[in-house]
Design a protein around this motif. Sequence first.
Motif, mmCIF file in Angstrom:
data_model
loop_
_atom_site.group_PDB
_atom_site.id
_atom_site.type_symbol
_atom_site.label_atom_id
_atom_site.label_comp_id
_atom_site.label_asym_id
_atom_site.label_seq_id
_atom_site.Cartn_x
_atom_site.Cartn_y
_atom_site.Cartn_z
ATOM 1 N N ALA A 139 34.583 68.950 29.552
ATOM 2 C CA ALA A 139 34.709 67.666 28.866
ATOM 3 C C ALA A 139 36.164 67.318 28.577
ATOM 4 C CB ALA A 139 33.916 67.692 27.562
ATOM 5 N N GLY A 140 37.041 68.293 28.674
ATOM 6 C CA GLY A 140 38.466 68.058 28.447
ATOM 7 C C GLY A 140 39.096 67.362 29.639
ATOM 8 N N SER A 141 40.406 67.372 29.662
ATOM 9 C CA SER A 141 41.118 66.657 30.717
ATOM 10 C C SER A 141 41.474 67.576 31.880
ATOM 11 C CB SER A 141 42.396 66.051 30.147
ATOM 12 O OG SER A 141 43.213 67.076 29.627
ATOM 13 N N VAL A 142 41.660 66.962 33.044
ATOM 14 C CA VAL A 142 42.140 67.684 34.222
ATOM 15 C C VAL A 142 43.659 67.633 34.163
ATOM 16 C CG1 VAL A 142 42.242 67.708 36.739
ATOM 17 C CG2 VAL A 142 40.116 67.090 35.593
ATOM 18 N N VAL A 143 44.292 68.805 34.107
ATOM 19 C CA VAL A 143 45.747 68.845 33.972
ATOM 20 C C VAL A 143 46.459 69.107 35.285
ATOM 21 C CG1 VAL A 143 45.761 69.441 31.533
ATOM 22 C CG2 VAL A 143 45.676 71.256 33.220
ATOM 23 N N ALA A 144 45.742 69.617 36.286
ATOM 24 C CA ALA A 144 46.362 69.854 37.592
ATOM 25 C C ALA A 144 45.280 69.868 38.663
ATOM 26 C CB ALA A 144 47.117 71.183 37.592
ATOM 27 N N ARG A 145 45.680 69.457 39.869
ATOM 28 C CA ARG A 145 44.768 69.455 41.017
ATOM 29 C C ARG A 145 45.518 69.914 42.255
ATOM 30 N NH1 ARG A 145 40.450 64.684 40.882
ATOM 31 N NH2 ARG A 145 40.379 64.484 38.652
ATOM 32 N N THR A 146 44.777 70.562 43.122
ATOM 33 C CA THR A 146 45.272 70.870 44.460
ATOM 34 C C THR A 146 44.189 70.413 45.430
ATOM 35 O OG1 THR A 146 44.342 73.098 44.433
ATOM 36 C CG2 THR A 146 46.628 72.867 43.687
ATOM 37 N N GLU A 147 44.358 70.758 46.680
ATOM 38 C CA GLU A 147 43.388 70.318 47.680
ATOM 39 C C GLU A 147 41.980 70.838 47.386
ATOM 40 O OE1 GLU A 147 42.647 70.604 52.507
ATOM 41 O OE2 GLU A 147 44.452 71.473 51.636
ATOM 42 N N HIS A 148 41.875 72.078 46.924
ATOM 43 C CA HIS A 148 40.565 72.688 46.723
ATOM 44 C C HIS A 148 40.201 72.950 45.264
ATOM 45 C CE1 HIS A 148 41.449 73.793 50.956
ATOM 46 N NE2 HIS A 148 40.160 73.525 51.100
ATOM 47 N N PHE A 149 41.161 72.915 44.352
ATOM 48 C CA PHE A 149 40.900 73.315 42.969
ATOM 49 C C PHE A 149 41.307 72.239 41.970
ATOM 50 C CE2 PHE A 149 41.551 77.335 45.236
ATOM 51 C CZ PHE A 149 40.422 78.023 44.846
ATOM 52 N N ALA A 150 40.694 72.307 40.786
ATOM 53 C CA ALA A 150 41.082 71.478 39.646
ATOM 54 C C ALA A 150 41.192 72.396 38.435
ATOM 55 C CB ALA A 150 40.050 70.387 39.390
ATOM 56 N N LEU A 151 42.172 72.120 37.577
ATOM 57 C CA LEU A 151 42.375 72.892 36.351
ATOM 58 C C LEU A 151 42.063 71.990 35.166
ATOM 59 C CD1 LEU A 151 43.372 75.512 34.959
ATOM 60 C CD2 LEU A 151 45.667 74.518 34.994
ATOM 61 N N HIS A 152 41.025 72.351 34.406
ATOM 62 C CA HIS A 152 40.621 71.604 33.217
ATOM 63 C C HIS A 152 41.172 72.302 31.986
ATOM 64 C CE1 HIS A 152 37.440 69.178 35.253
ATOM 65 N NE2 HIS A 152 37.501 70.189 36.091
ATOM 66 N N ARG A 153 41.462 71.507 30.928
ATOM 67 C CA ARG A 153 41.950 72.076 29.673
ATOM 68 C C ARG A 153 41.315 71.345 28.506
ATOM 69 N NH1 ARG A 153 48.122 71.612 28.718
ATOM 70 N NH2 ARG A 153 47.561 69.440 28.525
ATOM 71 N N ASN A 154 41.013 72.099 27.443
ATOM 72 C CA ASN A 154 40.516 71.503 26.206
ATOM 73 C C ASN A 154 40.998 72.356 25.045
ATOM 74 O OD1 ASN A 154 39.247 69.722 24.546
ATOM 75 N ND2 ASN A 154 37.212 70.021 25.380
ATOM 76 N N ALA A 155 41.057 71.737 23.874
ATOM 77 C CA ALA A 155 41.475 72.453 22.668
ATOM 78 C C ALA A 155 40.435 73.489 22.288
ATOM 79 C CB ALA A 155 41.669 71.460 21.529
ATOM 80 N N LEU A 156 40.836 74.444 21.463
ATOM 81 C CA LEU A 156 39.918 75.507 21.062
ATOM 82 C C LEU A 156 38.908 75.063 20.020
ATOM 83 C CD1 LEU A 156 42.288 78.602 20.963
ATOM 84 C CD2 LEU A 156 40.705 77.913 22.755
ATOM 85 N N THR A 157 39.203 74.010 19.271
ATOM 86 C CA THR A 157 38.218 73.482 18.322
ATOM 87 C C THR A 157 37.602 72.242 18.932
ATOM 88 O OG1 THR A 157 39.920 72.216 17.192
ATOM 89 C CG2 THR A 157 39.355 74.352 16.257
ATOM 90 N N VAL A 158 36.288 72.231 18.984
ATOM 91 C CA VAL A 158 35.547 71.150 19.624
ATOM 92 C C VAL A 158 34.661 70.496 18.583
ATOM 93 C CG1 VAL A 158 33.914 70.583 21.448
ATOM 94 C CG2 VAL A 158 35.556 72.413 21.791
ATOM 95 N N LYS A 159 34.633 69.173 18.564
ATOM 96 C CA LYS A 159 33.787 68.461 17.602
ATOM 97 C C LYS A 159 32.361 68.379 18.103
ATOM 98 C CE LYS A 159 37.304 65.774 15.360
ATOM 99 N NZ LYS A 159 37.646 64.527 14.759
ATOM 100 N N LYS A 160 31.444 68.687 17.211
ATOM 101 C CA LYS A 160 30.019 68.541 17.524
ATOM 102 C C LYS A 160 29.647 67.072 17.387
ATOM 103 C CE LYS A 160 27.378 72.614 16.229
ATOM 104 N NZ LYS A 160 26.535 73.180 15.199
ATOM 105 N N PRO A 161 28.763 66.568 18.230
ATOM 106 C CA PRO A 161 28.314 65.185 18.052
ATOM 107 C C PRO A 161 27.461 65.065 16.793
ATOM 108 C CG PRO A 161 27.138 66.251 19.828
ATOM 109 C CD PRO A 161 28.194 67.209 19.375
ATOM 110 N N LYS A 162 27.329 63.838 16.300
ATOM 111 C CA LYS A 162 26.509 63.615 15.113
ATOM 112 C C LYS A 162 25.071 64.028 15.373
ATOM 113 C CE LYS A 162 29.129 59.813 13.193
ATOM 114 N NZ LYS A 162 29.107 58.425 12.773
#
Length: 136
Positions: free
Chosen positions: A15-38
């Motif tokens: 659910a976080g953002s994609v910070v880097a991409r190559t031809e075959h791979f994507a690197l996703h990143r998110n913070a360590l604290t995640v908000k729960k939905p209501k």
Amino acid sequence: MQRLLTRPQFQAVLAGSVVARTEHFALHRNALTVKKPKDLSGAAQVTCSLFPVQDIWLGAMVPKRWAKRAVTRNAIKRQIYIVSSVFCDEYPEAAFLVRLRREFSRKEFLSASSEHLKLAVRNELETLMRDGATAR
């Protein structure tokens, strides 16, 4: 470095953002604290910790769709964890996920786990991790 283990951890990082991409791979990143939905009672959002330790968390996602043979999936995952351990000092404390997003050509890489395939994966992962370390 900690490894992602549970499905909610993987989903939170995706659910976080994609910070880097190559031809075959994507690197996703998110913070360590995640908000729960209501919840249904309308209570306010609560931060929950899917990641109990403040550290770098890393996961590898190699779907069967893009790597049909288990031997290939395992070889790619091993390369992801080996290469990421080299770059772990350059990353902030966050959760990361390396996702295979395209198939390696079976015409070019005939063997399921050849040195040629491992070298190609390793080179691309080094590029991905280098790009991910510079993206803030």
